[in-house]
Structures are given as C-alpha cells and as structure tokens.
Scaffold this active site. Structure first.
Site, mmCIF file in Angstrom:
data_model
loop_
_atom_site.group_PDB
_atom_site.id
_atom_site.type_symbol
_atom_site.label_atom_id
_atom_site.label_comp_id
_atom_site.label_asym_id
_atom_site.label_seq_id
_atom_site.Cartn_x
_atom_site.Cartn_y
_atom_site.Cartn_z
ATOM 1 N N HIS A 255 -10.035 -4.663 -1.688
ATOM 2 C CA HIS A 255 -8.984 -4.282 -0.910
ATOM 3 C C HIS A 255 -8.753 -2.969 -0.710
ATOM 4 C CE1 HIS A 255 -4.772 -4.744 0.545
ATOM 5 N NE2 HIS A 255 -5.555 -5.805 1.305
ATOM 6 N N CYS A 256 -9.452 -1.897 -1.279
ATOM 7 C CA CYS A 256 -9.210 -0.473 -0.971
ATOM 8 C C CYS A 256 -10.227 0.129 -0.180
ATOM 9 C CB CYS A 256 -9.128 -0.004 -2.602
ATOM 10 S SG CYS A 256 -7.830 -0.523 -3.553
ATOM 11 N N ILE A 257 -11.586 0.493 -0.671
ATOM 12 C CA ILE A 257 -12.552 1.193 -0.034
ATOM 13 C C ILE A 257 -12.491 0.683 1.557
ATOM 14 C CG2 ILE A 257 -14.664 1.944 0.324
ATOM 15 C CD1 ILE A 257 -14.828 2.058 -2.928
ATOM 16 N N ASP A 260 -8.547 1.090 3.188
ATOM 17 C CA ASP A 260 -7.559 2.343 3.212
ATOM 18 C C ASP A 260 -8.000 3.317 4.428
ATOM 19 O OD1 ASP A 260 -6.334 1.056 1.241
ATOM 20 O OD2 ASP A 260 -7.117 2.578 -0.289
#
Length: 417
Positions: A255-257, A260
């Site tokens: 859920h980040c790379i 974002d």
C-alpha cells in the site's frame, strides 16, 4: 498518565497501539468497523495488546475528550482515476474539531500519520479541525508525522525507525517531537512545515519505485540481449559508492510503493507540473505481471503445452515474503491474465491459507510461477517439482538460478536471465 487516542486500527494504528502499550501509555482506540472494536474488547484483534490495556470505543468524541495525544492513521486510498480520496481523513478531522473543548486545561496534540499529498494537513485537516470554532495553538496543536513501517521485517520495528515531524506551530512541533521521542528509540527529525514532512514520505517511496522500474526495464532489455541481468547487477554492486542495488521482479505490491507516487503526481499536476518519470516508473512496474504471464505462455508453447486448459500454480498471494498482506499483490493480476488465456490457475501461499486453493507446491501443474519470495519457497527442490510432472518453472523473484535447473526435465525461466 498520558493518554493516547488512535483513530483507525488498521495496520499502522495497530503498530502504534502496540508500541504505546509497551511504553506504558493509557490507550483509547476507535475504528469505523464495529467488528474491530469488538475484537479489541475481547482480545482477538491482530494488535498484540490485551483487552484490558485499551479502551475501545465507537464514540470518537469520547476519545478526543479523554486523550492528550490523538494519532490519526486512517487510510488515504486512490480512486479509479488515481487521485487520492481524503474523505476518511477529513471526516475524522471534523469529528475531532467538533469534540474539542476550549475549556480543556491541556490542549491535545493531533498527530496525523496517514500518507497524504503535500499540503493536505494545512488545506484539508486544518479547515476541518477549525470549522467548529477551535483555534490552533489555543485549543489544539497539529503535526504531520508520516508513518514508517516495514511489514514483515524484524530488523526494523517501528520503534527503531527515525520519524519526520512537521507542525503548524512551533509549540506544536515541540509537543510532537517530545511525544515521538518518548514513543521511539530512534531519532526524531523536525522539519519546517507539515508539507515538507508529507513530501518526504512520498519521496522515500517514489525513489524506490523509480529504481525498481529501472532494474525491471534493464532486466527485460538484457534478457533480450541474452545477457544475465542478475550477474550484471552483481558486478555493478561491487562499486563502493554511487550505486544502490534493487532487484527486478514479478511486480510491485503493498500500500506504499505502488500508491504513494500518485499522491505527488496528482498534486503536482493540479499546479501544472507533469511528473513524467514517476508516471513512467508506475507504468513499467505495473506491466511486470503481464511480462511474467507472457514469459509463462511462451515457455508453455516451447514445451508444446497449449495455454488454454493448462494447469498453472502460482506460488504466493502476499505482496512480499514472510507476511500475509495481499494488498495490491501482483499475484492477482497474474492470475487474471492467465485466466484470460484459458489457463486453470491454483494458488498456494502458506501465509495466506484462506486464499490458497491447494495445500502443496508439488501439484504437478504444467507450470509453476513463483510470485512471492517466502522462505519456504526458497527451500523448494526444483527436482521434486519436476518429478511431480511440472514442465515449466517461472521464477518471478530470481530465488533460484539457471544452474539449479541444469539436467532437470523442466524449463526454467526467470526475470532477466
């Protein structure tokens, strides 16, 4: 005793809660999901905290009135057009603002940990907090402290990860630095504004996305040139400065790379700037599942097995090794595209048994595709897989080497080899 209140008991909120209890704080917690509240109350929640250590409530106003520090960890998902949805964050900020009491002796600190576009604390959170009449610096303080978590890593627990702090006022900054100093063993790095803190988190993950895209593209290029990309990366990594190693693979999940960069892409686009590199990197990494499928189909054809009706086993549902988190896992895209070819797809992941359709990696499927680098998969015997009847092994994480498959009756395919 200082009381911490947490809005949002998902992955990040749970980590904060565990650490707060370890540090001896009194804890209040709330979540939009009533089942989460019940789990906290009966001690069955994923957070490793006893039920008596937390007051779980559906009443956000009560949490605000009882808390000295309010930590906000609600999600900031992307919508179908890759723009961020800050509805949950704005709703929580409104709830907090309406519950703030100007007669409170100690003004609470509101620490937003959610990953959000630059400017969101001041342009979205602050208006919602002050709409009911509260004044920052008088009735409350607010800071942005972007979360830092490494899922599945025992080497980098939250307490050992330095934290960036940006606040609206100087006193708010000092309050936030003091709080995180007490919560963490790592250094706290204050910056000049919430926007700088917000941007820093996106830079961290966009940096990784860009570099992963670079090695993915290089791996595909060198494969066409019949050059071993992994051996080439090994050689490049001997340079003691100016080079940082990243690995090619079947796709980027979590859920980040993969999320974002879009927070900066969208925000900058609204100001007239086009992030060509970030968008291209996203496209390259998003295309890797399709590349793995193409490699699988090509290998099947090479051993004279028609893709339609063939049996394929995907090893891995989690987006990375040694965890059960499946968010944005490339496994889903690979399964979907293989199914479009008419393949019959099974899943095996020891960390995600609820989505596994078989109980062993030795099924005798026509092709086995390794998607997730779990330690269990690294210990597999390619010979045993071949003996079970599998004719194609696609190594989407370069866990093995071509030498491991020498003299075996199996077609070995990897990323960049």
């Amino acid at each position: 005793m200082t009381v911490i209140g947490i809005f949002g008991m998902g992955y990040v909120g749970s980590e904060v809660a565990e650490l707060a209890v370890q540090r001896g704080y009194e804890l209040y917690a709330t979540d939009i999901d009533p089942e989460v509240i019940e789990q906290l109350r009966d001690g069955t929640h994923a957070a490793a905290i006893p039920s008596e250590a937390v007051t779980a409530t559906t009443d956000g106003a009560r949490l605000v009135s009882e808390s000295d520090v309010i930590v906000v960890t609600v999600p900031s998902p992307l919508n179908s057009s890759y723009s961020v949805d800050l509805t949950a964050l704005e709703s929580v900020a409104t709830t907090i603002g309406e519950a703030l009491d100007s007669d409170q002796t100690d003004q609470p600190l509101i620490a937003v940990e959610s990953t959000i576009p630059p400017g969101s604390t001041e342009n979205v959170v602050m208006p919602a907090l002050t709409e009911a009449g509260s004044v920052v610096g008088e009735d409350f303080y607010v800071a942005h402290a972007p979360e830092r978590i490494t899922p599945g890593s025992d080497d980098w627990p939250m307490k050992d990860l330095p934290r960036v702090i940006g606040a609206v006022t100087e006193t708010g900054r000092d309050r936030a630095v003091s709080f995180y100093d007490s919560l963490l063993d790592a250094a706290v790095h204050p910056v000049g504004s919430p926007s700088v803190a917000e941007a820093s988190k996106i830079i961290e993950n966009a940096f990784r996305d860009v570099n992963i895209a670079f090695v993915n593209e290089v791996a595909r290029s060198l494969s066409e040139l019949e050059i071993d990309a992994i051996e080439s990366l090994d050689a490049a990594a001997t340079k003691p400065f100016g080079f940082m190693r990243f690995e090619p693979g079947a796709g980027v999940g979590g859920h980040c790379i993969p999320v974002d960069p879009y927070l900066l892409i969208d925000q900058a686009q609204q100001s007239g700037f086009d992030h060509q590199l970030l968008k291209l990197s996203r496209d390259i990494n998003d295309d890797m599942p399709s590349y793995v499928v193409d490699q699988t189909v090509r290998a099947l054809n090479g051993v004279e097995i028609l893709p339609k009706g063939s049996e394929i086993l995907l090893l891995g549902r989690a987006f990375k090794g040694e965890i059960d988190d499946t968010r944005n896992s490339p496994s889903y895209a690979i399964e979907s595209e293989l199914s479009e070819y008419g393949c019959e797809v099974d899943i095996y992941d020891p960390f995600v048994p609820e989505e596994s359709t078989v109980e062993t990696p030795y099924t005798g499927a026509d092709a086995v595709v390794l998607v997730t680098d779990h330690t269990e998969f690294e210990a597999l015997e390619l010979g045993d897989i071949a003996d079970a009847g599998t004719e194609v092994f696609v190594d989407g994480r370069n866990v093995f080497t071509p030498e491991d498959a020498v003299d075996l009756p199996i077609e070995y395919v990897a990323i960049g080899r």
